[in-house]
Design a protein around this motif. Structure first.
Motif, PDB file in Angstrom:
ATOM      1  N   LEU A 265       7.308   2.487   9.832  1.00  0.00           N
ATOM      2  CA  LEU A 265       7.499   1.293   9.011  1.00  0.00           C
ATOM      3  C   LEU A 265       6.679   1.354   7.725  1.00  0.00           C
ATOM      4  CD1 LEU A 265       7.555  -1.506  11.729  1.00  0.00           C
ATOM      5  CD2 LEU A 265       9.480  -0.708  10.348  1.00  0.00           C
ATOM      6  N   ARG A 266       5.467   1.895   7.831  1.00  0.00           N
ATOM      7  CA  ARG A 266       4.656   2.035   6.625  1.00  0.00           C
ATOM      8  C   ARG A 266       5.298   2.988   5.634  1.00  0.00           C
ATOM      9  NH1 ARG A 266      -1.522   2.270   9.142  1.00  0.00           N
ATOM     10  NH2 ARG A 266      -1.767  -0.010   9.376  1.00  0.00           N
ATOM     11  N   ARG A 267       5.862   4.096   6.131  1.00  0.00           N
ATOM     12  CA  ARG A 267       6.574   5.026   5.245  1.00  0.00           C
ATOM     13  C   ARG A 267       7.769   4.344   4.597  1.00  0.00           C
ATOM     14  NH1 ARG A 267       5.386   8.935   9.299  1.00  0.00           N
ATOM     15  NH2 ARG A 267       7.428   8.575  10.268  1.00  0.00           N
ATOM     16  N   GLU A 268       8.520   3.600   5.427  1.00  0.00           N
ATOM     17  CA  GLU A 268       9.672   2.883   4.873  1.00  0.00           C
ATOM     18  C   GLU A 268       9.235   1.868   3.817  1.00  0.00           C
ATOM     19  OE1 GLU A 268      11.964   1.127   7.962  1.00  0.00           O
ATOM     20  OE2 GLU A 268      12.284   3.010   9.046  1.00  0.00           O
ATOM     21  N   LEU A 269       8.120   1.178   4.091  1.00  0.00           N
ATOM     22  CA  LEU A 269       7.611   0.204   3.132  1.00  0.00           C
ATOM     23  C   LEU A 269       7.209   0.887   1.830  1.00  0.00           C
ATOM     24  CD1 LEU A 269       6.668  -2.635   2.348  1.00  0.00           C
ATOM     25  CD2 LEU A 269       4.490  -2.142   3.480  1.00  0.00           C
ATOM     26  N   SER A 270       6.510   2.032   1.959  1.00  0.00           N
ATOM     27  CA  SER A 270       6.098   2.770   0.766  1.00  0.00           C
ATOM     28  C   SER A 270       7.312   3.230  -0.039  1.00  0.00           C
ATOM     29  CB  SER A 270       5.242   3.973   1.167  1.00  0.00           C
ATOM     30  OG  SER A 270       4.882   4.727   0.027  1.00  0.00           O
ATOM     31  N   ASN A 271       8.331   3.747   0.657  1.00  0.00           N
ATOM     32  CA  ASN A 271       9.551   4.184  -0.026  1.00  0.00           C
ATOM     33  C   ASN A 271      10.256   3.006  -0.691  1.00  0.00           C
ATOM     34  OD1 ASN A 271       9.104   6.814   0.813  1.00  0.00           O
ATOM     35  ND2 ASN A 271      10.370   6.610   2.654  1.00  0.00           N
ATOM     36  N   ALA A 272      10.314   1.871   0.011  1.00  0.00           N
ATOM     37  CA  ALA A 272      10.965   0.681  -0.549  1.00  0.00           C
ATOM     38  C   ALA A 272      10.219   0.179  -1.784  1.00  0.00           C
ATOM     39  CB  ALA A 272      11.054  -0.420   0.512  1.00  0.00           C
ATOM     40  N   GLN A 273       8.881   0.207  -1.715  1.00  0.00           N
ATOM     41  CA  GLN A 273       8.099  -0.233  -2.870  1.00  0.00           C
ATOM     42  C   GLN A 273       8.298   0.698  -4.061  1.00  0.00           C
ATOM     43  OE1 GLN A 273       4.222  -0.343  -1.034  1.00  0.00           O
ATOM     44  NE2 GLN A 273       4.318  -2.554  -0.667  1.00  0.00           N
ATOM     45  N   SER A 274       8.383   1.993  -3.800  1.00  0.00           N
ATOM     46  CA  SER A 274       8.642   2.952  -4.885  1.00  0.00           C
ATOM     47  C   SER A 274      10.014   2.716  -5.492  1.00  0.00           C
ATOM     48  CB  SER A 274       8.530   4.386  -4.356  1.00  0.00           C
ATOM     49  OG  SER A 274       7.232   4.656  -3.871  1.00  0.00           O
ATOM     50  N   ALA A 275      10.997   2.485  -4.617  1.00  0.00           N
ATOM     51  CA  ALA A 275      12.352   2.210  -5.109  1.00  0.00           C
ATOM     52  C   ALA A 275      12.385   0.919  -5.925  1.00  0.00           C
ATOM     53  CB  ALA A 275      13.330   2.120  -3.929  1.00  0.00           C
ATOM     54  N   GLU A 276      11.631  -0.082  -5.441  1.00  0.00           N
ATOM     55  CA  GLU A 276      11.571  -1.345  -6.183  1.00  0.00           C
ATOM     56  C   GLU A 276      10.960  -1.132  -7.562  1.00  0.00           C
ATOM     57  OE1 GLU A 276       9.758  -5.860  -5.541  1.00  0.00           O
ATOM     58  OE2 GLU A 276       8.795  -4.128  -4.624  1.00  0.00           O
ATOM     59  N   LYS A 277       9.890  -0.343  -7.627  1.00  0.00           N
ATOM     60  CA  LYS A 277       9.237  -0.077  -8.905  1.00  0.00           C
ATOM     61  C   LYS A 277      10.179   0.650  -9.855  1.00  0.00           C
ATOM     62  CE  LYS A 277       5.016   1.884 -10.862  1.00  0.00           C
ATOM     63  NZ  LYS A 277       3.743   2.600 -10.554  1.00  0.00           N
ATOM     64  N   ARG A 278      10.909   1.651  -9.319  1.00  0.00           N
ATOM     65  CA  ARG A 278      11.880   2.363 -10.159  1.00  0.00           C
ATOM     66  C   ARG A 278      12.973   1.431 -10.648  1.00  0.00           C
ATOM     67  NH1 ARG A 278      11.137   6.305  -6.095  1.00  0.00           N
ATOM     68  NH2 ARG A 278      13.088   5.657  -5.087  1.00  0.00           N
ATOM     69  N   ALA A 279      13.440   0.562  -9.758  1.00  0.00           N
ATOM     70  CA  ALA A 279      14.497  -0.383 -10.146  1.00  0.00           C
ATOM     71  C   ALA A 279      14.001  -1.345 -11.216  1.00  0.00           C
ATOM     72  CB  ALA A 279      14.989  -1.154  -8.916  1.00  0.00           C
ATOM     73  N   ASP A 280      12.745  -1.819 -11.071  1.00  0.00           N
ATOM     74  CA  ASP A 280      12.184  -2.712 -12.087  1.00  0.00           C
ATOM     75  C   ASP A 280      12.075  -2.008 -13.430  1.00  0.00           C
ATOM     76  OD1 ASP A 280      11.972  -4.775 -10.313  1.00  0.00           O
ATOM     77  OD2 ASP A 280       9.873  -4.403  -9.806  1.00  0.00           O
ATOM     78  N   THR A 281      11.670  -0.731 -13.399  1.00  0.00           N
ATOM     79  CA  THR A 281      11.573   0.040 -14.644  1.00  0.00           C
ATOM     80  C   THR A 281      12.934   0.186 -15.297  1.00  0.00           C
ATOM     81  OG1 THR A 281       9.665   1.276 -13.787  1.00  0.00           O
ATOM     82  CG2 THR A 281      10.862   2.241 -15.639  1.00  0.00           C
ATOM     83  N   GLN A 282      13.946   0.510 -14.479  1.00  0.00           N
ATOM     84  CA  GLN A 282      15.302   0.628 -15.012  1.00  0.00           C
ATOM     85  C   GLN A 282      15.795  -0.695 -15.577  1.00  0.00           C
ATOM     86  OE1 GLN A 282      17.124   3.379 -15.447  1.00  0.00           O
ATOM     87  NE2 GLN A 282      15.400   4.576 -14.654  1.00  0.00           N
ATOM     88  N   LEU A 283      15.437  -1.798 -14.878  1.00  0.00           N
ATOM     89  CA  LEU A 283      15.850  -3.113 -15.361  1.00  0.00           C
ATOM     90  C   LEU A 283      15.215  -3.417 -16.707  1.00  0.00           C
ATOM     91  CD1 LEU A 283      17.213  -5.853 -15.004  1.00  0.00           C
ATOM     92  CD2 LEU A 283      15.238  -6.590 -13.655  1.00  0.00           C
TER      93      LEU A 283
END
Length: 310
Positions: free
Chosen positions: A219-237
């Motif tokens: 779950l921690r790995r999934e959370l870390s991956n999700a947070q990274s994806a969120e950060k990338r998505a925010d940057t793209q936005l």
């Protein structure tokens, strides 16, 4: 003392946005004609504000005292939060709502004074002032009177993020229950002895703990991956929003250029009409001159003929 260019920029951001592009274009052309390339470049970099940003700019430029009051309240709120002063924080929070409401009303009044037909987006104005109250950087931007879009803020102040706990181990619940039983036994004066766990039970418990630990790591790995994806998505936005704004500015600039070209075309057409009329007048004058030359020549020939007969 502000320079003439600063005063011009202030007038641009004080005026309703619908006339911003035309006024900026005229100012740029005037600077170019004066040979002031630096000012022309500076003016060309200015962006058209949204209606909400313009309303906030009006407030900052016409009533800077109210913005300073907002900044002072913001400082007091942060101090109360750092000091964990609950009573002061409650009082200041109530004051914050009153101040923001008063500033929104003042901004709307200023905007309608400039343009009675304008529809003031009070919600965006309130969101921007609330963001300025919470973020010193946004407050500094508001103070300049040169906002180009409204600002938003999801929360308020320097409140630390809550520490989240993922409950996955049922042993925690069992432990709490055991403590409750121990307290009950102490209160009743009776000690209850629990039977020892068997080897099989201990092995099953250890196995379950390992499974839960493994699940926690996943779950921690999934959370870390999700947070990274969120950060990338925010940057793209952010990039997409910036690109959209830039494209909008290009359209505005092209519209201004088209308006300028249309004005020059109209002037050129009027000049062609004036020159055509002048040409026709010149043609009439030339024809009259030719007729006069013919008449004079005929009279001269008649006179010479009479002289030869004498």
């Amino acid at each position: 003392m502000p320079s003439a260019t600063d005063e011009l920029i202030q007038r641009l951001y004080e005026s309703p946005p619908e006339g911003f592009v035309a006024a900026r274009t005229a100012a740029i052309e005037q600077a170019r004609q004066a040979g002031d390339k630096a000012t022309a470049k500076r003016l060309a970099a200015l962006k058209k504000p949204t209606v909400a940003a313009w309303v906030v700019n009006l407030l900052a430029l016409r009533r800077p005292d109210l913005i300073e009051e907002l900044v002072e309240l913001s400082t007091a709120l942060r101090d109360a939060q750092r000091g964990l002063d609950g009573s002061a924080l409650r009082e200041l929070t109530a004051q914050r709502r009153q101040v923001v409401s008063a500033l929104v009303a003042a901004a709307g009044k200023l905007a309608r004074g400039e343009d009675r037909s304008v529809k003031v987006p009070l919600g965006e104005v309130e969101a921007t002032l609330t963001a300025a109250l919470a973020e010193p950087e946004i407050a500094a931007q508001v103070r300049t009177g040169r906002l180009i879009r409204a600002a938003t803020y999801a929360g308020f102040g320097e409140v630390p993020r809550p520490r989240l706990r993922l409950v996955t181990d049922e042993a925690d619940v069992d432990s709490d229950d055991a403590e409750d039983h121990d307290e009950d036994a102490d209160e009743g004066g009776e000690v209850v002895e629990f039977p020892q766990q068997s080897a099989r039970e201990r092995a099953a418990e250890e196995r379950r703990k390992r499974e839960l630990e493994q699940r926690r790591r996943e779950l921690r790995r999934e959370l870390s991956n999700a947070q990274s994806a969120e950060k990338r998505a925010d940057t793209q936005l952010e990039k997409a929003e910036a690109a959209e704004r830039d494209a909008g500015h290009v359209v505005e600039d092209l519209d201004a250029e088209l308006a300028e070209l249309e004005r020059r075309r109209t002037e050129a057409q009027a000049d062609v009409a004036r020159r055509k009329q002048a040409r026709r007048l010149a043609e009439r004058e030339a024809a009259a001159a030719r007729r006069q030359v013919g008449d004079v020549q005929a009279a001269l020939e008649d006179l010479e003929s009479d002289l030869s007969d004498c």
